[in-house]
Design a protein around this motif. Structure first.
Motif, PDB file in Angstrom:
ATOM      1  N   GLY A   1      -4.948  -3.968  10.062  1.00  0.00           N
ATOM      2  CA  GLY A   1      -5.198  -4.029   8.485  1.00  0.00           C
ATOM      3  C   GLY A   1      -6.140  -2.766   7.630  1.00  0.00           C
ATOM      4  O   GLY A   1      -6.610  -3.072   6.759  1.00  0.00           O
ATOM      5  N   ASN A   2      -6.263  -1.845   8.513  1.00  0.00           N
ATOM      6  CA  ASN A   2      -7.113  -0.910   7.912  1.00  0.00           C
ATOM      7  C   ASN A   2      -6.258  -0.175   6.716  1.00  0.00           C
ATOM      8  O   ASN A   2      -5.434   0.230   6.692  1.00  0.00           O
ATOM      9  CB  ASN A   2      -7.288   0.325   9.116  1.00  0.00           C
ATOM     10  N   GLY A   3      -7.251   0.144   5.787  1.00  0.00           N
ATOM     11  CA  GLY A   3      -6.835   0.805   4.303  1.00  0.00           C
ATOM     12  C   GLY A   3      -6.453   2.036   4.472  1.00  0.00           C
ATOM     13  O   GLY A   3      -5.828   2.827   3.696  1.00  0.00           O
ATOM     14  N   SER A   4      -7.228   2.722   5.456  1.00  0.00           N
ATOM     15  CA  SER A   4      -6.715   4.165   5.450  1.00  0.00           C
ATOM     16  C   SER A   4      -5.710   4.557   6.563  1.00  0.00           C
ATOM     17  O   SER A   4      -5.382   5.583   7.122  1.00  0.00           O
ATOM     18  CB  SER A   4      -7.964   4.975   6.225  1.00  0.00           C
TER      19      SER A   4
ATOM     20  N   TRP B   1       1.055  -3.607  10.473  1.00  0.00           N
ATOM     21  CA  TRP B   1      -0.168  -3.250  10.101  1.00  0.00           C
ATOM     22  C   TRP B   1      -1.425  -3.857  10.407  1.00  0.00           C
ATOM     23  O   TRP B   1      -2.345  -3.176  10.834  1.00  0.00           O
ATOM     24  CB  TRP B   1      -0.158  -2.948   8.446  1.00  0.00           C
ATOM     25  N   LYS B   2      -1.125  -5.247  10.287  1.00  0.00           N
ATOM     26  CA  LYS B   2      -2.504  -6.016  10.798  1.00  0.00           C
ATOM     27  C   LYS B   2      -2.484  -5.833  12.024  1.00  0.00           C
ATOM     28  O   LYS B   2      -3.753  -5.835  12.619  1.00  0.00           O
ATOM     29  CB  LYS B   2      -2.300  -7.546  10.454  1.00  0.00           C
TER      30      LYS B   2
ATOM     31  N   TYR C   1       3.933  -5.543   6.816  1.00  0.00           N
ATOM     32  CA  TYR C   1       2.434  -6.136   6.798  1.00  0.00           C
ATOM     33  C   TYR C   1       2.033  -6.445   7.937  1.00  0.00           C
ATOM     34  O   TYR C   1       0.776  -6.338   8.483  1.00  0.00           O
ATOM     35  CB  TYR C   1       2.709  -7.225   5.483  1.00  0.00           C
TER      36      TYR C   1
ATOM     37  N   LEU D   1       0.883  -1.070  -0.096  1.00  0.00           N
ATOM     38  CA  LEU D   1      -0.194   0.010  -0.050  1.00  0.00           C
ATOM     39  C   LEU D   1       0.769   1.534  -0.071  1.00  0.00           C
ATOM     40  O   LEU D   1       1.987   1.160   0.683  1.00  0.00           O
ATOM     41  CB  LEU D   1      -0.919  -0.019   1.414  1.00  0.00           C
TER      42      LEU D   1
END
Lengths: 892, 111
Positions: free
Chosen positions: A223-226, A217-218, A214, A192
């Motif tokens: 794991g939020n896309g924003s 992020w999780k 990764y 991302l």
């Protein structure tokens, strides 16, 4: 034409033929058709049965073979259990080991052309193995200037931080500081957002941006896309997240995955304990380079060696003779970094190869066991086979049946083995994931953390090996027995065929005994090594001592402020109820790391340089020796009056004092290290040796008062002597430290025993695994021995009956059978001892306080084998001695 | 495995089929006819058993099959013995022989 219409056509032709025939006998066509259809019966039903006959012919036979095989296995639970356990152990152990080796040593990094990556090592005359080069930002640029051989050169530094904030939650994270070209050079993009680029790495302190892993992020951002644009706070500074790395990429350091990456230019903000790192000589970055296409490692190494020498000349523009000699011998080594970097790879390589040999031997014993069992059983089943042949079963059919059974056995064993390896990899990952915390952020901790799972290729390989062994040993005797005539087997006299098999079984029992003896001896040597290391005099009073590992440097304090924080910590902890005293140093005990400087660089007035001892410097507080229980042999302890304004003083440990001064009294002597003007230090005391690194630590130590070199206190280990159980105090200590400064990270609080266990992780691993496998090998071998002998007894029942009828005593028979077992055992022991003498020398470097050919260990292992063999032989021997002659003869 | 539903012993139908086609390629109708003829009308092979058996034997590679024309000009599937089938026939004949002798011997002595 498909099968269906062919079938239709075939059946129609039959009916038509019948109709013609009826018509020929004078029937009317209508009548003939009616009769023909009636004769034929249900066409659809016949079709269905034809289809079934085609599709299920082989399937149903396999199903029947499987059912029969399962029934046979169920009828012999002992045989099945041993065979399945043998296969499962062999497969489980090997899959586990190779999974670890694959992750740590073999698997390529998930980057572009990993084969072109190299990392930088240095071999110097005093180091026993090449160490990785840790260098400055500027020097990385010097390497990068070698554009003829390198297409790019990047630097990376991995640090553990415990004051990382995400959404107000403070936690631990592992941070990689990387030069801007790190991601472009590796060819790693972003899952991302974007990766860090050279533009993120221009101005010191000017790039508060981060790329997160990764898994971070999780776990931290669900794991939020924003996530892009959100911040992660390190040492109070907020870093904007610009990208998320691909799931496969966790950094170039195998076993130490990074949580996020920030530009190297943020070094001073991220590592306040090391403020001068970005200066010209600050050594903190590990180097990773990509070779130009077509350039070999040797070519690049030759080109880089010149730059390497230049770096030394920069450090020592006017080298002393020793320095000149050191420079001349220092050799730059480039090593392929295709599989990533691992500070632990060298350290673990030997342990892993030892364990690999151990599991390989286990696999061998397992295969032999299965083979032996199948041999014994196939002989026992000769009658069954003869009967089945006689009632018309095809030989191929019987072979397939035996094959099915072997495959079935391997399948069940393999499944259990998979469970073993799932459990084993988890246990092994846990075992290597513990280890001492290094006080210096730039040092690698010796523990590993990785996502370990059984390797399918290895699983398939070992399962295949066991299956082939099973098939070979299961089928070979079956094939042989089928060529022989049926009548003697049917008549119940299996003996003529049995004799050949018996020899094969016996032959197999000998290497089994030998291998288990070898494993037992190895296990014994490793256990004694572990015991010796654990009971080694550490030079400190182990009881009632708590070690509190912290890092004042991470609070951003410098010099005098560091010293006063350390002093506050000491006073506050010492005043806790239940605490007898507290002391501290910038190093702790049993830290595992055993680096240092060379004794030949030490200057003492009127003495020539003396090479041969590794020296290290430790900043210590007053009462440090007393709290740790290290006797002061001469002179005085440090006091709070030993400040920067006071004369510089030093206390040597006994090893250094004896090495440098022999029988002279060192008290009052002067001392200097390179770079000092004159001889600034006065030696004021000698303290007993203590183990700061490993239990084998023999280094010389120069202790200096912490106030005189306060910046050493960026790292710190506080010793707390308690009146009661030290572990009970750890919560109270943690609380007190938080109240002193919530930003002060507590790396670990443990007792000396716990620290000892951590530093001996590898030794414990090897000792425990080899002891466990040694015991299993012994069990398998004794089962094998028991199986061979008791089978031989059952075949010879009639012979024994005749002997007894002719006057042999039961004692005589017992002795005869017992001797048979012991002959096998002794042959195995002879073979095993010889092998052990040859092989244990190879592990000499892993042993401590015990010789490779240790008489005690050898005798003990042999004694164990003899006792177990005696037990395995006694049971069938007793059964033989109780044979009723009449019974035995009637059986015939 | 579907069992032949005839009056024959299990396994014997296969043997009879193999023996019948040993002389040359035959189609299903003729095989049934031939068995009935040779056994002097004693053994009746029902189509419900014959065709599944033919297909099973073909599947196991004991029979080879090819399409051809009957003497009346009709297209039909002809079965002939494969090499594997011939070996099987020899073995089964020997077994059968042995078995028959054994049974006969028992019948002789049992009285």
């Amino acid at each position: 034409m498909n099968n269906e219409s062919k079938l239709d056509k075939e059946l129609r032709a039959h009916v038509a033929q019948q109709v013609e025939e009826y018509v020929a006998t004078g029937m009317s066509r209508e009548e003939a058709e009616r009769r023909a259809r009636l004769d034929f019966g249900g066409v659809e039903q016949v079709k269905e049965e034809c289809r079934e006959a085609r599709s299920t012919a082989w399937l149903s036979e396999i199903a029947r073979d499987l059912r029969y095989g399962l029934r046979t296995l169920r009828k012999n639970p002992g045989f099945t259990a041993v065979a399945v356990l043998s296969i499962a152990l062999g497969i489980g152990a090997n899959t586990t080991m190779f999974s670890v080796i694959d992750v740590l040593m073999l698997r390529d990094l998930p980057v572009r052309n990993p084969g072109q990556l190299v990392s930088f090592f240095e071999s110097s005359p005093d180091a026993n193995r090449p160490g990785e080069i840790v260098t400055s930002y500027q020097r990385i640029k010097n390497w990068a200037a070698l554009t003829r051989v390198f297409s790019d050169v990047a630097g990376v530094c991995l640090i553990d931080r415990s004051n990382v904030q995400v959404d107000g939650n403070v936690g631990q994270a592992r941070v990689a500081l990387v030069t801007g070209n790190y991601f472009p050079m590796l060819g790693v993009g972003a899952f991302l957002g974007r990766p860090l680029t050279p533009d993120d790495d221009r101005v010191p302190g000017g790039h508060p941006v981060a790329m997160i892993s990764y898994s971070y992020w999780k776990s931290s951002f669900s794991g939020n896309g924003s996530v892009l644009g959100k911040t992660v706070t390190l040492n109070g500074a907020a870093y904007a997240i610009v990208g998320v790395a691909p799931q496969s990429f966790t950094g170039d350091w195998v076993g130490r995955p990074a949580d996020f990456w920030i530009p190297a230019m943020q070094q001073a903000q991220a590592m306040p304990e090391f403020p001068t790192a970005l200066s010209k000589n600050g050594s903190w970055l590990r180097t990773l380079a990509r070779l130009r296409p077509g350039v070999t490692i040797a070519e690049a190494q030759a080109a880089a060696q010149i730059v390497h020498q230049g770096h030394y000349l920069e450090t020592w523009p006017h080298p002393t003779p020793q320095q000149a000699q050191f420079m001349a011998h220092s050799q730059l080594l480039l090593r392929s970094a295709a599989a990533g970097f691992s500070g632990q790879r060298d350290a673990y390589a030997q342990s892993l190869s030892i364990l690999t040999i151990v599991v390989g031997l286990i696999l061998m014993i397992a295969c032999v066991n299965v083979a032996n069992l199948l041999l014994a059983r196939s002989a026992a089943r000769q009658r069954e086979m003869a009967v089945r042949l006689a009632i018309g079963a095809g030989r191929a059919r019987i072979l397939r049946q035996l094959l099915t059974e072997s495959v079935l056995l391997a399948g069940i064993g393999g499944s259990v083995g998979l469970l073993f390896s799932l459990w084993g990899t988890k246990a092994l990952a846990n075992a290597v994931a513990s280890g001492p915390v290094p006080t210096d952020a730039r040092l690698a901790s010796s523990w590993l953390s990785f996502d370990l799972h059984p390797d399918w290729r290895v699983f398939a390989f070992t399962a295949g090996a066991c299956m082939i062994a099973g098939i070979l040993f299961g089928l070979a005797p079956a094939l042989r027995s089928m060529r022989t005539s049926l009548s003697p087997a049917l008549a119940g006299r299996g003996a003529p065929m049995g004799s050949g098999r018996l020899n094969a079984g016996k032959m197999l029992a000998i290497p089994q005994v030998a291998t288990s003896l070898l494993l037992l001896i190895g296990a014994g040597l490793f256990l004694r090594t572990l015991y010796n290391l654990k009971s080694q005099n550490l030079g400190i009073d182990r009881q009632h001592l708590l070690l509190v590992w912290t890092a004042p440097g991470q609070t951003g304090r410098q010099s005098a402020a560091l010293a006063s924080l350390a002093r506050t910590v000491q006073e506050r902890l010492a005043s806790l109820p239940g605490v007898v005293s507290a002391g501290f140093a910038n190093k702790g005990f049993l830290e595992s790391w055993e680096g240092g400087g060379l004794s030949e660089f030490i200057k003492i007035p009127g003495k020539p340089p003396k090479p041969g001892l590794l020296m290290m410097r430790v900043a210590a507080s007053p009462k440090f020796f007393e709290t740790a229980g290290m006797p002061l042999l001469r002179g005085r302890d440090f006091t709070e009056r030993d400040t920067q304004e006071a004369p510089q003083v030093m206390i040597l440990n006994e090893a250094a004092a004896t090495f440098l001064f022999g029988s002279e009294d060192p008290i009052g002597k002067r001392f200097a290290i390179p770079g000092d003007n004159g001889y600034p230090y006065e030696i004021i005391g000698v303290v007993a040796n203590a183990k700061l690194g490993t239990p084998q630590d023999r280094r010389g130590v120069e202790y200096v008062p912490y106030r005189q070199i306060p910046n050493l206190m960026r790292t710190m280990c506080v010793e707390v002597r308690t009146s009661g159980n030290p572990s009970g105090m750890s919560a109270r200590v943690r609380e007190e430290l938080r109240s002193i400064d919530p930003n002060l990270p507590v790396l670990k609080i443990d007792t000396v025993e716990e620290q000892l266990n951590d530093v001996l992780t590898q030794e414990r691993l090897i000792a425990n695994v080899s002891a466990g496998f040694g015991a299993l090998a012994l069990l398998l071998a004794s089962l094998g021995l028991y199986g061979v002998v008791s089978y031989s007894v059952s075949r010879r029942t009639s012979e024994i009956g005749v002997r007894m009828a002719l006057g042999a005593t039961s004692g005589g028979v017992l002795g005869m059978v017992f001797r048979e077992t012991m002959t096998l055992a002794v042959a195995g022991i002879a073979l095993g001892t010889t092998a052990a003498f040859a092989l244990t020398r190879l592990i000499a470097s892993r042993l401590f306080g015990v010789a490779p050919a240790d008489l005690f260990t050898f005798s003990a292992a042999i004694l164990v084998i003899i006792s177990v063999a005696a037990l395995a032989g006694f049971v069938p021997a007793r059964r033989a001695s109780r044979v009723e002659p009449v019974e035995a003869l009637r059986y015939e | 495995m579907p069992t032949p539903k005839g009056d024959l012993l299990q396994g014997t139908l296969d043997l009879l089929i193999l023996k019948t086609v040993a002389l040359g390629p035959l189609h299903g109708y003729l095989i049934a006819q031939r068995i009935r003829q040779i056994s002097k009308e004693v053994l009746q092979v029902r189509q419900g058993s014959l065709y599944p058996a033919l297909h099973r034997l073909e599947e196991r590679g004991l029979l080879d099959a090819e399409w051809g024309t009957t003497e009346t000009g009709r297209e039909a599937k002809f079965y002939k013995l494969s090499r594997k089938g011939r070996a099987q026939l020899d073995r089964e004949t020997a077994t059968w022989d042995q078995m028959a002798r054994a049974i006969y011997a028992i019948l002789q002595t049992a009285e």
